[in-house]
Design a protein around this motif. Structure first.
Motif, PDB file in Angstrom:
ATOM      1  N   LYS A   1     -30.188  22.356  24.314  1.00  7.79           N
ATOM      2  CA  LYS A   1     -28.988  23.040  24.824  1.00  7.79           C
ATOM      3  C   LYS A   1     -29.016  23.097  26.345  1.00  7.79           C
ATOM      4  O   LYS A   1     -27.975  22.951  27.009  1.00  7.79           O
ATOM      5  N   ALA A   2     -30.204  23.341  26.902  1.00 11.15           N
ATOM      6  CA  ALA A   2     -30.339  23.411  28.365  1.00 11.15           C
ATOM      7  C   ALA A   2     -29.902  22.100  29.000  1.00 11.15           C
ATOM      8  O   ALA A   2     -29.165  22.094  30.006  1.00 11.15           O
TER       9      ALA A   2
ATOM     10  N   VAL B   1     -36.743  18.801  33.986  1.00  9.70           N
ATOM     11  CA  VAL B   1     -35.484  19.144  34.671  1.00  9.70           C
ATOM     12  C   VAL B   1     -35.339  18.315  35.938  1.00  9.70           C
ATOM     13  O   VAL B   1     -34.272  17.739  36.209  1.00  9.70           O
ATOM     14  N   GLN B   2     -36.417  18.228  36.734  1.00  2.50           N
ATOM     15  CA  GLN B   2     -36.363  17.460  37.989  1.00  2.50           C
ATOM     16  C   GLN B   2     -36.073  15.981  37.727  1.00  2.50           C
ATOM     17  O   GLN B   2     -35.273  15.356  38.417  1.00  2.50           O
TER      18      GLN B   2
ATOM     19  N   VAL C   1     -28.293  26.751  31.794  1.00  2.00           N
ATOM     20  CA  VAL C   1     -29.462  25.850  31.835  1.00  2.00           C
ATOM     21  C   VAL C   1     -30.738  26.674  31.923  1.00  2.00           C
ATOM     22  O   VAL C   1     -31.673  26.516  31.112  1.00  2.00           O
ATOM     23  N   GLY C   2     -30.789  27.567  32.909  1.00  2.00           N
ATOM     24  CA  GLY C   2     -31.988  28.373  33.143  1.00  2.00           C
ATOM     25  C   GLY C   2     -32.333  29.245  31.948  1.00  2.00           C
ATOM     26  O   GLY C   2     -33.499  29.312  31.525  1.00  2.00           O
TER      27      GLY C   2
ATOM     28  N   PHE D   1     -33.616  30.549  38.938  1.00  2.00           N
ATOM     29  CA  PHE D   1     -34.662  30.219  37.955  1.00  2.00           C
ATOM     30  C   PHE D   1     -35.696  29.289  38.598  1.00  2.00           C
ATOM     31  O   PHE D   1     -35.756  28.087  38.276  1.00  2.00           O
ATOM     32  N   PRO D   2     -36.506  29.776  39.533  1.00  2.00           N
ATOM     33  CA  PRO D   2     -37.455  28.900  40.246  1.00  2.00           C
ATOM     34  C   PRO D   2     -38.412  28.150  39.314  1.00  2.00           C
ATOM     35  O   PRO D   2     -38.728  26.975  39.569  1.00  2.00           O
ATOM     36  N   THR D   3     -38.862  28.791  38.238  1.00  2.00           N
ATOM     37  CA  THR D   3     -39.805  28.104  37.332  1.00  2.00           C
ATOM     38  C   THR D   3     -39.108  26.964  36.593  1.00  2.00           C
ATOM     39  O   THR D   3     -39.708  25.915  36.342  1.00  2.00           O
ATOM     40  N   VAL D   4     -37.851  27.173  36.243  1.00  2.00           N
ATOM     41  CA  VAL D   4     -37.081  26.116  35.567  1.00  2.00           C
ATOM     42  C   VAL D   4     -36.831  24.962  36.535  1.00  2.00           C
ATOM     43  O   VAL D   4     -36.939  23.789  36.172  1.00  2.00           O
ATOM     44  N   TRP D   5     -36.525  25.288  37.756  1.00  2.00           N
ATOM     45  CA  TRP D   5     -36.267  24.284  38.793  1.00  2.00           C
ATOM     46  C   TRP D   5     -37.478  23.372  38.975  1.00  2.00           C
ATOM     47  O   TRP D   5     -37.349  22.164  39.164  1.00  2.00           O
TER      48      TRP D   5
END
Length: 446
Positions: A404-405, A436-437, A393-394, A427-431
């Motif tokens: 795909k993520a 995503v959230q 994911v990240g 992956f803090p930026t992805v989180w």
């Protein structure tokens, strides 16, 4: 006679003994001289001519040996040694079934049944007829209970057939008739050890040591059995006993080191590991044991030094590469860590976390494409692992492959919703990404 050229008389049996003595000592030229002198004094001696056959077979002159045997069989068709030597020739030619037939004929004429049954057992082993080999070696022991080679071979046959309980029954019956056979007690201990009945194994090894107080192998096996039941102090006593009886052994020093390490006496453990590598600098397991000791102390630089020593000896060991990689990862030497994980996998590593750490190393080196590739390969090997899915994911988000993520995010949340914080950890930026959230929140509500 050889030094002075004087002619002395020996009877033919004495010549046979002299020739066989030289043969056993590997002094072929002297055995030939003795044979020549013997035949000059006893030209019609069948015994000497049979020894001549043995010499010819030893030198691989099989045609000459066979021709001479044909003559001897014509003169004395009931001589067991003729058939034994013929069997020896067939065996050398790879015709083991013919050798067996000759030995069966020899049994009709021999007085030395033990020797013939022993040879018969070996021929059966050559053609993997283990049951017949076992029976032949047992018959050999019936005629000569002190034939230790036959005893070892019987146990080998039982082990090959995976009949450890039957081996125990055979050995116990053998011991009933030969209670002072230290080899039988030792083999009995090894069978119990294989069946993980370590206390009975110790009991058997004890008897072997009582009968032969210099039996180094029995002390070592007893030490290994004590290790299995975590009686490390007693194991150390056994191993130290071997050091009194025999030359220092790198293996024994390593076992003592391991026992001290298990007792958390790390200083003594290090001392014996160092003795082990001093005794044998190519003992890679001792180098790696020293490395592991320093890892326990969080002294990564020293640990790395000793892992490198082990790798210098065995560069194909995936466990050593794995240690090399993990230590370099902890020291933040990312390129070396990536190399280590790559080599570990190349040499057969099958741990999931090796693949995960390999991918993490590539991610930290910002080689996202390679990191994704490794995770996809890992995904083929390890099905439905949430740790792989969250990492994908990240990485797909970092490389702008959102579709795909999201596919892998669905898989990850379905496999383990609770551990979704892995995404935050790696992956803090992805989180923090709103898409995503939102996806995670919607998934939870479903």
């Amino acid at each position: 006679m050889l030094k002075t050229n004087k002619i002395c008389f020996f009877d033919s049996e004495e010549f046979e003994n002299i020739i066989l003595h030289y043969l056993d000592s590997g002094k072929i030229n002297l055995s030939k001289k003795a044979l020549k002198l013997g035949l000059e004094q006893h030209p019609n001696s069948i015994g000497l001519k049979l020894v001549q056959v043995e010499l010819l077979v030893f030198e691989n002159k099989l045609d000459k040996a066979e021709k001479l045997l044909n003559e001897l069989q014509h003169i004395d068709p009931r001589n067991d040694e003729v058939y034994i030597q013929r069997a020896n020739i067939f065996s050398k030619q790879g015709s083991h079934k013919k050798a067996i037939e000759c030995l069966k004929i020899a049994l009709q004429y021999t007085e030395d049944f033990a020797d013939v049954y022993s040879l018969l057992g070996m021929e059966y082993l050559f053609i993997d007829e283990i049951l017949q080999a076992k029976d032949a070696f047992i018959k050999c022991l019936e005629h000569d209970s002190e034939d230790q080679t036959a005893l070892y071979n019987v146990v080998y046959c039982y082990d090959f057939l995976d009949n450890h309980q039957e081996a125990i029954e055979f050995l116990e019956e053998f011991i009933d008739h030969n209670p002072y056979s230290e080899v039988a007690w030792h083999q009995l201990g090894r069978e119990y050890y294989t069946l993980k009945d370590y206390r009975k194994a110790i009991e058997a090894f004890d008897f072997a040591c009582i009968i032969d107080e210099n039996f180094v192998g029995a002390y070592i096996e007893k030490g290994k059995s004590y290790e299995k039941i975590k009686m490390f102090s007693q194991a150390i006593i056994c191993y130290k006993e071997t050091l009194k009886l025999d030359d220092p052994s790198s293996y024994v020093y390593r076992r003592i080191g391991f026992c001290y390490e298990a007792l958390k006496n790390y200083d003594k453990a290090l001392k014996y590991y160092l003795r082990s590598v001093h005794e044998d600098p190519l003992m890679d397991k001792s180098w790696i044991a020293i490395a592991d000791l320093y890892l326990k102390k969080n002294d990564f630089k020293k640990a790395l030094q000793f892992v490198n020593k082990a790798l210098g000896i065995d560069e194909h060991n995936h466990l050593y590469w794995r240690r090399f990689a993990i230590i370099n990862k902890d020291l933040q030497f990312l390129e070396e860590a990536e190399l280590g994980f790559r080599k570990a996998v190349e040499h057969g590593d099958t741990f999931l976390d090796t693949w995960l750490y390999w991918s993490d190393s590539l991610r930290l080196l910002e080689d996202y494409t390679q990191a994704i590739e490794k995770l996809l390969k890992a995904r083929d090997i390890f099905n439905d692992e949430y740790e792989i899915e969250y990492r994908l994911v990240g990485l797909y988000m970092l490389t702008d492959q959102t579709e795909k993520a999201m596919y892998h995010l669905t898989n990850a949340l379905a496999l383990n919703y609770k551990n979704r914080t892995l995404l935050q950890e790696f992956f803090p930026t992805v989180w923090e990404n709103e898409q995503v959230q939102a996806y995670i929140q919607n998934f939870n509500q479903e």
